[in-house]
Design a protein around this motif. Structure first.
Motif, PDB file in Angstrom:
ATOM      1  N   ARG A   1      -1.869   2.888  -7.291  1.00  0.00           N
ATOM      2  CA  ARG A   1      -3.305   3.209  -7.187  1.00  0.00           C
ATOM      3  C   ARG A   1      -3.610   3.981  -5.891  1.00  0.00           C
ATOM      4  O   ARG A   1      -4.755   4.274  -5.596  1.00  0.00           O
ATOM      5  CB  ARG A   1      -4.142   1.922  -7.213  1.00  0.00           C
ATOM      6  N   ARG A   2      -2.561   4.266  -5.123  1.00  0.00           N
ATOM      7  CA  ARG A   2      -2.737   4.874  -3.799  1.00  0.00           C
ATOM      8  C   ARG A   2      -3.480   6.211  -3.851  1.00  0.00           C
ATOM      9  O   ARG A   2      -4.291   6.524  -2.970  1.00  0.00           O
ATOM     10  CB  ARG A   2      -1.354   5.045  -3.155  1.00  0.00           C
TER      11      ARG A   2
ATOM     12  N   CYS B   1       2.015   1.682  -3.721  1.00  0.00           N
ATOM     13  CA  CYS B   1       1.116   1.284  -4.807  1.00  0.00           C
ATOM     14  C   CYS B   1       0.757   2.469  -5.700  1.00  0.00           C
ATOM     15  O   CYS B   1       0.446   3.558  -5.202  1.00  0.00           O
ATOM     16  CB  CYS B   1      -0.154   0.682  -4.217  1.00  0.00           C
TER      17      CYS B   1
ATOM     18  N   HIS C   1       0.827  -1.211   0.000  1.00  0.00           N
ATOM     19  CA  HIS C   1       0.000   0.000   0.000  1.00  0.00           C
ATOM     20  C   HIS C   1       0.865   1.266   0.000  1.00  0.00           C
ATOM     21  O   HIS C   1       0.507   2.266  -0.613  1.00  0.00           O
ATOM     22  CB  HIS C   1      -0.891  -0.041   1.252  1.00  0.00           C
TER      23      HIS C   1
ATOM     24  N   CYS D   1      -8.562   2.224  -6.958  1.00  0.00           N
ATOM     25  CA  CYS D   1      -8.100   1.365  -5.856  1.00  0.00           C
ATOM     26  C   CYS D   1      -8.930   0.078  -5.746  1.00  0.00           C
ATOM     27  O   CYS D   1     -10.156   0.105  -5.889  1.00  0.00           O
ATOM     28  CB  CYS D   1      -8.185   2.151  -4.549  1.00  0.00           C
ATOM     29  N   LEU D   2      -8.243  -1.034  -5.485  1.00  0.00           N
ATOM     30  CA  LEU D   2      -8.901  -2.355  -5.447  1.00  0.00           C
ATOM     31  C   LEU D   2      -9.325  -2.780  -4.039  1.00  0.00           C
ATOM     32  O   LEU D   2      -9.640  -3.949  -3.814  1.00  0.00           O
ATOM     33  CB  LEU D   2      -7.933  -3.399  -6.047  1.00  0.00           C
TER      34      LEU D   2
ATOM     35  N   GLY E   1      -3.279  -5.169   0.389  1.00  0.00           N
ATOM     36  CA  GLY E   1      -2.032  -4.397   0.302  1.00  0.00           C
ATOM     37  C   GLY E   1      -1.666  -3.651   1.566  1.00  0.00           C
ATOM     38  O   GLY E   1      -0.493  -3.394   1.816  1.00  0.00           O
TER      39      GLY E   1
ATOM     40  N   CYS F   1      -8.440  -6.177  -1.735  1.00  0.00           N
ATOM     41  CA  CYS F   1      -6.987  -5.981  -1.710  1.00  0.00           C
ATOM     42  C   CYS F   1      -6.431  -6.009  -0.276  1.00  0.00           C
ATOM     43  O   CYS F   1      -6.925  -5.327   0.616  1.00  0.00           O
ATOM     44  CB  CYS F   1      -6.625  -4.658  -2.369  1.00  0.00           C
TER      45      CYS F   1
HETATM   46 FE1  SF4 Z   1      -3.134  -0.301  -3.949  1.00  0.00          FE
HETATM   47 FE2  SF4 Z   1      -4.501  -2.151  -2.634  1.00  0.00          FE
HETATM   48 FE3  SF4 Z   1      -3.628   0.011  -1.337  1.00  0.00          FE
HETATM   49 FE4  SF4 Z   1      -5.613   0.237  -3.114  1.00  0.00          FE
HETATM   50  S1  SF4 Z   1      -5.643  -0.910  -1.138  1.00  0.00           S
HETATM   51  S2  SF4 Z   1      -3.854   1.576  -2.940  1.00  0.00           S
HETATM   52  S3  SF4 Z   1      -5.012  -1.261  -4.662  1.00  0.00           S
HETATM   53  S4  SF4 Z   1      -2.385  -1.597  -2.270  1.00  0.00           S
END
Ligand code: SF4
Length: 316
Positions: A237-238, A235, A232, A259-260, A267, A265
């Motif tokens: 996608r943060r 990432c 995270h 974000c997944l 992460g 996720c």
């Molecule tokens: Fe990335 Fe998962 Fe964090 Fe979203 S929750 S920012 S997809 S690591």
């Protein structure tokens, strides 16, 4: 018949013969220094030490309960292929999947190497403890054979989630555990992820062989350099996470890079450099291909994180 000159060549010359240039090898050593937080100026020294020593190190690679994915991961990597480094410079004396020998010949090779001692022991796959018959090797319980090999090893490395913490087999009925649980008093270096990331194994080996010691490990015996921060943290996608933009509908092309978290996720709980060091020479990694992190470098994986499609905190 072998050319006599082949017995005199250095570890590096042997690599060069297999198509790995000195530049590639130095690049790998520099990458290793950077990943392990060492001064980059140490790279030539690591290369020199590795060139001198790698060729002599015997390796026993044992496979317990697993899918052989870690071996496959190693063999599929590129630039320069860690499989070239490992298979050409180290002396792999026993590997159930890769070795040409089979049956009695393979057992003999394993026993001879154990008798000599001072080898690197690599474990892939978990170890069943509920009943030894769940995993047998050459007609004997795997647990006993593994302990026997570990007793005379110079260093024990667990590769992949199954070998480190039990992994997917731990969710079943075999009492699957990782190497450390059956080797109290022995320091097992853990390289979890499913499968193992080849650059981590090569980095660890280069460091150990050139520095004659282990890199700094965390409280789960993972090299800190590879497992210090969560996925995270880095990432890509943060930003969407911070803005509260979560992918909800796979069929909406406008939100596919969001974000997944709501797709399960893990992460935030997972310590790994996956977002920085992608698979297959930087081609891709789980999050970039649209798959939520499954948390495979953590001891909770798989059972503790299941179902993988559910958000860990909100149950979404
Ligand atoms: Fe990335 Fe998962 Fe964090 Fe979203 S929750 S920012 S997809 S690591």
């Amino acid at each position: 018949m072998k050319n006599v000159g082949q017995f005199c060549e250095s570890g590096y010359q042997r690599l060069e013969r297999k198509g790995v240039s000195r530049r590639d090898f130095l690049k790998l050593c520099t990458f290793t220094c950077a990943a392990l937080g060492l001064d980059l100026g140490l790279a030539p020294k690591i290369a020199e030490a590795a060139e001198k020593n790698l060729f002599k190190k015997p390796v026993i690679w044992m496979q317990g309960q697993g899918c052989t994915g870690c071996s496959e991961s190693l063999l599929s990597s590129v630039d320069p292929g860690p499989e070239q480094i490992i298979l050409e410079l180290l002396s792999v004396r026993y590997h159930p999947t890769l070795m040409a020998a089979s049956g009695d010949q393979a057992v003999q090779s394993l026993e001879e190497c154990i008798a000599q001692g001072k080898y690197i022991l690599v474990l892939e796959g978990s170890i069943p403890t509920a009943d030894p018959r769940y995993c047998m090797v050459e007609g004997k319980p795997f647990l006993e054979e593994f302990k026997k090999a570990a007793a005379k090893a110079e260093i024990v490395i667990a590769v992949g989630s199954c070998a480190c913490f039990g992994g997917i087999p731990k969710a079943g009925f075999t009492g699957a555990v990782g190497a450390q649980e059956v080797l109290p008093g022995v320091k097992v270096v853990n390289l979890p992820s499913c499968p193992v990331k080849p650059d981590r194994l090569v980095g660890l080996l280069l460091y150990y062989i050139s520095q004659n010691t282990l890199p700094k490990l965390d409280n789960l015996n993972r090299p800190e350099a590879y497992y210090r921060f969560t996925l995270h943290d880095s990432c890509y996608r943060r930003l969407h996470y911070e803005k509260g933009e979560f992918l909800e509908d796979w069929n909406n092309p406008n939100t596919l890079d969001w974000c997944l978290y709501h797709k399960g996720c893990k992460g935030q709980e997972t310590y790994t450099t996956c977002a920085k060091s992608w698979w297959n020479d930087g081609a891709n990694f789980c999050i970039y291909s649209g798959s939520p992190c499954a948390g495979c470098s953590q001891p909770e994986y798989y059972e503790g994180f299941a179902p993988l499609s559910v958000n860990p905190k909100e149950g979404k």
